[in-house]
Design an enzyme around this catalytic site. Sequence first.
Site, PDB file in Angstrom:
ATOM      1  N   ASN A  20      -6.476  29.454 -18.231  1.00 48.60           N
ATOM      2  CA  ASN A  20      -5.368  30.406 -18.219  1.00 48.60           C
ATOM      3  C   ASN A  20      -4.986  30.692 -19.651  1.00 48.60           C
ATOM      4  O   ASN A  20      -4.838  29.750 -20.437  1.00 48.60           O
ATOM      5  CB  ASN A  20      -4.133  29.810 -17.534  1.00 48.60           C
ATOM      6  N   GLY A  21      -4.778  31.945 -19.978  1.00 52.51           N
ATOM      7  CA  GLY A  21      -4.342  32.275 -21.339  1.00 52.51           C
ATOM      8  C   GLY A  21      -5.314  33.216 -22.023  1.00 52.51           C
ATOM      9  O   GLY A  21      -6.116  33.894 -21.377  1.00 52.51           O
ATOM     10  N   HIS A  32      38.486  57.432 -24.137  1.00 50.20           N
ATOM     11  CA  HIS A  32      38.206  58.767 -23.597  1.00 50.20           C
ATOM     12  C   HIS A  32      38.469  58.847 -22.095  1.00 50.20           C
ATOM     13  O   HIS A  32      37.960  59.742 -21.427  1.00 50.20           O
ATOM     14  CB  HIS A  32      36.766  59.170 -23.909  1.00 50.20           C
ATOM     15  N   LYS A  66      17.505  42.782   0.052  1.00 54.17           N
ATOM     16  CA  LYS A  66      16.852  42.262  -1.142  1.00 54.17           C
ATOM     17  C   LYS A  66      15.845  43.254  -1.723  1.00 54.17           C
ATOM     18  O   LYS A  66      15.860  43.559  -2.888  1.00 54.17           O
ATOM     19  CB  LYS A  66      16.158  40.937  -0.795  1.00 54.17           C
ATOM     20  N   CYS A 101      -2.829  33.695 -14.081  1.00 47.13           N
ATOM     21  CA  CYS A 101      -3.791  32.987 -13.246  1.00 47.13           C
ATOM     22  C   CYS A 101      -3.284  31.611 -12.871  1.00 47.13           C
ATOM     23  O   CYS A 101      -2.282  31.126 -13.368  1.00 47.13           O
ATOM     24  CB  CYS A 101      -5.104  32.807 -13.960  1.00 47.13           C
ATOM     25  N   TRP A 129      -6.280  36.603 -13.431  1.00 48.80           N
ATOM     26  CA  TRP A 129      -5.651  37.898 -13.652  1.00 48.80           C
ATOM     27  C   TRP A 129      -6.205  38.377 -14.988  1.00 48.80           C
ATOM     28  O   TRP A 129      -5.853  37.859 -16.044  1.00 48.80           O
ATOM     29  CB  TRP A 129      -4.126  37.760 -13.681  1.00 48.80           C
ATOM     30  N   ARG A 132       1.751  34.378  -7.750  1.00 49.22           N
ATOM     31  CA  ARG A 132       1.820  34.663  -9.190  1.00 49.22           C
ATOM     32  C   ARG A 132       0.999  35.900  -9.559  1.00 49.22           C
ATOM     33  O   ARG A 132       1.144  36.411 -10.668  1.00 49.22           O
ATOM     34  CB  ARG A 132       1.298  33.470  -9.982  1.00 49.22           C
ATOM     35  N   GLU A 185      28.575  43.535  -6.232  1.00 44.21           N
ATOM     36  CA  GLU A 185      27.644  43.150  -5.162  1.00 44.21           C
ATOM     37  C   GLU A 185      28.150  41.970  -4.347  1.00 44.21           C
ATOM     38  O   GLU A 185      28.065  41.976  -3.132  1.00 44.21           O
ATOM     39  CB  GLU A 185      26.276  42.760  -5.766  1.00 44.21           C
ATOM     40  N   LYS A 221      26.935  42.891 -10.669  1.00 43.32           N
ATOM     41  CA  LYS A 221      26.944  41.578  -9.997  1.00 43.32           C
ATOM     42  C   LYS A 221      28.272  41.352  -9.291  1.00 43.32           C
ATOM     43  O   LYS A 221      28.321  40.898  -8.153  1.00 43.32           O
ATOM     44  CB  LYS A 221      26.760  40.445 -11.002  1.00 43.32           C
ATOM     45  N   GLU A 267      25.363  45.420 -15.952  1.00 43.94           N
ATOM     46  CA  GLU A 267      24.785  44.443 -15.032  1.00 43.94           C
ATOM     47  C   GLU A 267      25.859  43.449 -14.562  1.00 43.94           C
ATOM     48  O   GLU A 267      25.901  43.070 -13.391  1.00 43.94           O
ATOM     49  CB  GLU A 267      23.599  43.730 -15.718  1.00 43.94           C
TER      50      GLU A 267
HETATM   51  N1  HGA Z   1      -8.358  35.450 -20.584  1.00 44.43           N
HETATM   52  C1  HGA Z   1      -8.895  34.963 -19.340  1.00 44.43           C
HETATM   53  C2  HGA Z   1      -7.811  34.341 -18.477  1.00 44.43           C
HETATM   54  C3  HGA Z   1      -6.765  35.351 -18.129  1.00 44.43           C
HETATM   55  C4  HGA Z   1      -5.402  34.814 -17.752  1.00 44.43           C
HETATM   56  O1  HGA Z   1      -4.945  33.718 -18.096  1.00 44.43           O
HETATM   57  N2  HGA Z   1      -4.612  35.636 -17.044  1.00 44.43           N
HETATM   58  O2  HGA Z   1      -3.290  35.328 -16.732  1.00 44.43           O
HETATM   59  C5  HGA Z   1      -9.627  36.054 -18.594  1.00 44.43           C
HETATM   60  O3  HGA Z   1      -9.437  37.261 -18.849  1.00 44.43           O
HETATM   61  O4  HGA Z   1     -10.432  35.709 -17.731  1.00 44.43           O
END
Ligand code: HGA
Length: 611
Positions: free
Chosen positions: A100-101, A507, A606, A2, A75, A27, A491, A488, A484
């Site tokens: 966030n978190g 072998h 890309k 988020c 998110w 993001r 490429e 690179k 990898e």
């Molecule tokens: N845990 C919170 C925030 C989610 C979050 O940081 N997502 O990257 C929620 O679920 O709303």
Amino acid sequence: MCGIVGAIAERNVSAILIEGLKRLEYRGYDSAGVAIYSQDGGLRRSRRIGKVAALEQALAEEPLAGRLGIAHTRWATHGVPSEANAHPHFSGSDLAVVHNGIIENHEQLREQLKALGYVFSSETDTETIVHLLHHKLQGLPELADALKAAVKELHGAYGLAVISAAQPDRILAARSGSPLVIGLGLGENFLASDPLALRQVTDRFVYLEEGDIAEIRQASLQIWDAEGRSVQRETVQFHEGAEAAEKGEYRHFMLKEIHEQPKVVQRTLEGRLGSDHALVQAFGPQAAELFARVRNVQIVACGTSYHAGMVARYWLEELTGIPCQVEVASEFRYRKVAVQPDSLFVTISQSGETADTLAALRNAKSAGYLASLAICNVGTSSLVRESDLTLLTQAGPEIGVASTKAFTTQLVGLLLLTLSLGRVRGTLATDVEAKLVEALRHLPGNLEEALAMDKTVERISVLFADKHHTLFLGRGAQYPVAMEGALKLKEISYIHAEAYPAGELKHGPLALVDSNMPVVTVAPNNELLEKLKSNLQEVRARGGELIVFADRTAAMDNGPGVHVVNMPPIHDLLAPILYTIPLQLLSYHVAVLKGTDVDQPRNLAKSVTVE
Ligand code: HGA
């Protein structure tokens, strides 16, 4: 992941908040919301599922105007994407939080707060923060004091911002495991989870450090560290060219992206690690329940992402005991696959639009897999939208066609998956897990050390400029790293490069070795080192020139035809990530010497959205 944006100004902040959210859209998120304080209307919010554009439309129809506000793109980790679960969350009508978190002890806090009479209106962990803060405010009326007391009770990861109608001259912010930066303006100040969100309003930033709490007012800023001491944090001035779409001081995007790896790896870890374990919820609200049922893993990907999947196979089988298969998507999608029971179907793609990978996912839907999980860099991509679970790498836009930072962040994501599966399935010893989490915290610093070897690698690159064929060797999880490295070089320098597991040399490929075929080897100091040394003798005995990236504690010596590049020591399971760096640098410098088009190599695109 988020995004957070906050603003306190003389002017209406609504448009600044929305523009900030738009800049964080890349993001990935599922819903968005904003809360604004105005003197006549108090604290009001608007929230929408889906795009920031939907929130913008809602605000056009029913404007919120004021000089103080916070906004968020969510998110979901706890509770489905819905308007009720979207942030900001309120306690009563006077206090708003964006977060966030993940708050790990949310269930316990929820029970305690319910017993105190708080009524919850969402399924999120975040809502516990705002009620807890409200509760603390009863005894500690200063917002900063109450927040300091509240965060002491939060376990997990957070970057959060708070506004209150009772103290509408400030934004409070707290950081632990999830980034926050303050943007300094003239008579106005801002806050965001990423400076990119604020580049339209300022170029001066103050980064909060772990455990910091900040009080942001229109014309002042106060910060306290984790011990509650008042501290000054350095102001960083951004210059033009710091943007993703510009090369800045670097000659090529690829070189810039190689050097961004410590930062983006850090970002990929942020909000996803607890004190001594990975946070399973980082994979989404249903992750814990689904992971508990996983008995097999099938990884499908293309190109560089396929190599990331191959490394993950070593990790998954070693740390979780869960059998894992890895296959290139263009093959997988066209064959009749025997699906193992309770298999997790994992796709890996930078863009999330890779046609073969996407088609494989679509086929898998009806093939009887338990669930699908995407490791991807673009939150809005088809792969993310069509998968049950997602982990977004936070590499930021990757412009160079040859993938670099997308690969290392994919590896970090896959290691988090390994730790989470091991944790949920109870197959990972807690001390092993804690050591690995500790090592992951040091990884960005280790990558910096590897990048500091740039000049040494540049000198070695001269050995390749006139060669037409090379061999890359590795054992164990370093074999896909060698693959990898070879990819690179192919490429961007157009030199034919092949990778072999070192034990396979005798072998067949040994027949090719002579003084015109340099042999590159990655040699961490692990139980396979002695075996690898014997393989290198086989090369030397045929006059082959060896370039060995070796742990400096492995005591490998330079000698005629043997060029040893000393690598910093690292936890063996993280070695694939570290040893990727010099191989990227090597390809880059060889390509520069050969004068090829580093960022847009011939014949390649890309994002491979065709079969
Ligand atoms: N845990 C919170 C925030 C989610 C979050 O940081 N997502 O990257 C929620 O679920 O709303």
